[in-house]
Design a protein around this motif. Structure first.
Motif, short mmCIF file in Angstrom:
data_model
loop_
_atom_site.label_atom_id
_atom_site.label_comp_id
_atom_site.label_asym_id
_atom_site.label_seq_id
_atom_site.Cartn_x
_atom_site.Cartn_y
_atom_site.Cartn_z
N CYS A 64 0.22 6.09 3.28
CA CYS A 64 -0.55 5.52 2.17
C CYS A 64 -1.48 6.58 1.59
CB CYS A 64 -1.37 4.33 2.69
SG CYS A 64 -2.42 3.51 1.46
N VAL A 65 -1.76 6.45 0.31
CA VAL A 65 -2.80 7.24 -0.34
C VAL A 65 -3.77 6.27 -1.00
CG1 VAL A 65 -1.41 7.52 -2.44
CG2 VAL A 65 -3.33 9.06 -2.01
N VAL A 66 -5.06 6.50 -0.82
CA VAL A 66 -6.09 5.64 -1.39
C VAL A 66 -6.62 6.27 -2.68
CG1 VAL A 66 -8.39 4.64 -1.04
CG2 VAL A 66 -6.75 4.71 0.86
N LEU A 67 -6.66 5.48 -3.73
CA LEU A 67 -7.19 5.92 -5.02
C LEU A 67 -8.39 5.04 -5.37
CD1 LEU A 67 -3.90 6.49 -7.07
CD2 LEU A 67 -5.21 8.15 -5.74
N PRO A 68 -9.59 5.46 -4.97
CA PRO A 68 -10.79 4.64 -5.19
C PRO A 68 -11.52 5.04 -6.47
CG PRO A 68 -11.28 6.40 -3.66
CD PRO A 68 -9.89 6.64 -4.18
N ASP B 287 9.07 8.55 -5.91
CA ASP B 287 10.29 8.63 -5.10
C ASP B 287 10.01 8.73 -3.60
OD1 ASP B 287 11.93 8.57 -7.38
OD2 ASP B 287 11.63 10.72 -7.69
N LYS B 288 8.75 8.48 -3.22
CA LYS B 288 8.40 8.59 -1.80
C LYS B 288 8.05 7.22 -1.21
CE LYS B 288 6.80 13.38 -1.70
NZ LYS B 288 7.50 13.78 -2.92
N ASP B 289 8.34 7.05 0.07
CA ASP B 289 8.02 5.80 0.76
C ASP B 289 6.56 5.85 1.22
OD1 ASP B 289 10.57 4.77 0.42
OD2 ASP B 289 11.30 5.62 2.30
N ILE B 290 5.67 5.83 0.22
CA ILE B 290 4.23 5.91 0.47
C ILE B 290 3.55 4.81 -0.35
CG2 ILE B 290 2.15 7.30 0.17
CD1 ILE B 290 3.88 9.79 0.50
N PHE B 291 2.75 4.01 0.33
CA PHE B 291 1.99 2.98 -0.36
C PHE B 291 0.81 3.60 -1.12
CE2 PHE B 291 3.86 0.37 3.07
CZ PHE B 291 4.37 -0.68 2.31
N ILE B 292 0.37 2.90 -2.14
CA ILE B 292 -0.82 3.29 -2.89
C ILE B 292 -1.82 2.14 -2.80
CG2 ILE B 292 -1.78 3.94 -5.13
CD1 ILE B 292 1.17 4.73 -5.91
N ASP C 254 5.79 -1.46 -7.21
CA ASP C 254 6.29 -2.16 -6.04
C ASP C 254 5.73 -1.60 -4.73
OD1 ASP C 254 7.91 -4.37 -5.34
OD2 ASP C 254 9.34 -3.00 -4.40
N LYS C 255 4.98 -0.52 -4.81
CA LYS C 255 4.38 0.06 -3.60
C LYS C 255 2.86 0.13 -3.72
CE LYS C 255 6.78 3.80 -4.27
NZ LYS C 255 7.39 5.14 -4.02
N THR C 256 2.31 -0.50 -4.75
CA THR C 256 0.87 -0.42 -5.02
C THR C 256 0.17 -1.74 -4.69
OG1 THR C 256 1.18 1.21 -6.78
CG2 THR C 256 -0.88 -0.03 -6.80
N ILE C 257 -0.98 -1.62 -4.04
CA ILE C 257 -1.87 -2.76 -3.77
C ILE C 257 -3.16 -2.49 -4.53
CG2 ILE C 257 -3.07 -4.14 -2.05
CD1 ILE C 257 -0.46 -1.70 -0.83
#
Length: 383
Positions: A164-168, A192-197, A223-226
């Motif tokens: 995961c990467v956090v974008l605050p 293209d990476k299996d990394i959540f945001i 689809d990978k962002t919260i």
């Protein structure tokens, strides 16, 4: 019996912000610019909605994800304000503050050994939750890039363990925020990476010259962002403890399980107050934003005139000036400011070691308090 405690818990320390606050709380005649809480009262019509909900006995459990009317209001609000489209029935969870939304997200997506990229300096509430989930916080130094995570910096920190990467953004403590083009660069790396945001957008209503942009508006990463948000900062409702998360249906369904067993549901009374805020109070943040902007201009000119190096905030209500006292840590400097200057700022080290040499100044205070505090700060720097 402390040897029986969760080992991960024992490794976590109290927040540096709170630790410093507790140390100086008993000092006399100190003006504090430390707290990240709006100095405005909750608007009257929102408080009345809470009172009405009590009178109507709306005091029972709600749907685990929150009352549907509120989820519909959250959906409409984010569509209008941030151009985000989320289904109120399957993609929105009302939480007990934004912090709980962050907690259930990390517990839902992280496994032991995973890594989470945090752009530092950063609010200290993420790393402990990451650690409790058995994962590792990996800090990316943003001090040379206007306190923003760049494409190049992100690529340097991605490993096979990155989950995961956090974008605050807008950022606490720096006030930095993204342009659409800056987000596009990050999307090109992550799509293209299996990394959540995890996009923590709790300050999205408090932006100045440019509009707020959410990375969730990019279809390639939706689809990978919260998305994490809430009403504490936008409507001065910190004590109501209403946050929410927006996530694709497949993920929200899983995170709801954790939320259900964690708190069952957010406070029913607070939910009805939030419903009022997001319908009849959609423009309440404007009054606060205008006041914050006036303070921002004043504080910026004062700090520059003192010879401090500081970026002008693009959002939120914080400055993060660099201080020239390199012979002492920011924590020591904070204590000196309190004891000799009679003004309290938050040491930059509270926001990771990357914040060393900086201090956070909150301008969520009335202008007279700010003026007096800055006069004292200027006198201290001239000692």
């Amino acid at each position: 019996m402390d040897h029986l405690l969760n080992e991960r818990l024992k490794q976590i320390e109290i927040s540096g912000i709170r630790k410093f606050f507790n140390m100086v709380a008993d000092e006399e005649d100190v003006i504090s610019l430390t707290i990240g809480q709006p100095d405005f009262h909750t608007p009257e019509h929102i408080k009345q909605a809470a009172t009405d909900a009590l009178a109507l006995n709306k005091t029972s459990y709600t749907h685990n994800a929150g009352i549907l009317a509120l989820r519909k209001a959250i959906s409409a609000y984010n569509e209008e304000k941030n151009h985000l489209s989320y289904d109120p029935e399957s993609e929105i969870i009302v939480t007990t503050g934004a912090s709980q939304a962050i907690d259930i997200t990390f517990r839902g997506i992280l496994n032991s050994g995973d890594e989470v990229i945090l752009p530092g300096p950063i609010y200290p509430g993420y790393a402990p939750l990451i650690a409790l989930a058995g994962a590792k916080a990996v800090y990316a130094d943003t001090t040379k890039d206007g306190f923003k995570l760049t494409k190049e910096n992100l690529l340097r920190h991605i490993t096979e363990r990155t989950k995961c990467v956090v974008l605050p953004y807008p950022s606490n403590p720096t006030g930095a925020s993204f342009t659409k083009e800056e987000l596009e660069a990050l999307v090109s790396v992550l799509q293209d990476k299996d990394i959540f945001i995890l996009a923590d957008e709790i300050y999205s209503e408090l932006v100045y010259e440019m509009p707020h942009h959410s990375i969730a508006t990019f279809d390639a990463v939706r689809d990978k962002t919260i998305v994490i948000n809430g009403l504490s900062k936008s409507h001065s409702m910190t004590g109501f403890r209403i946050g929410y998360l927006l996530a694709p249906a497949w993920l929200a369904k899983e995170l709801l399980k954790i939320h259900q067993y964690n708190v069952s549901c957010a406070s029913s009374i607070s939910q009805y107050a939030a419903l009022e805020a997001l319908t009849n109070g959609k423009n309440d943040p404007r009054v606060m934003l205008e006041a914050y902007n006036e303070r921002r201009e004043y504080v910026y000119e004062r700090l520059i005139s003192m010879g401090l190096t500081v970026n002008k905030p693009e959002g939120a209500f914080y400055f993060f000036p660099e201080f020239p006292m390199k012979e002492m840590s920011s924590f020591q400097l904070g204590l000196e400011l309190v004891r000799k200057g009679k003004v309290a700022l938050v040491p930059g080290s509270s926001f990771s070691t990357i914040g060393e040499g900086y201090m956070r100044l909150s301008y969520a205070y009335d202008i007279n308090t700010i003026k007096k505090a800055l006069d004292r700060l200027e006198n201290f720097l001239q000692m």
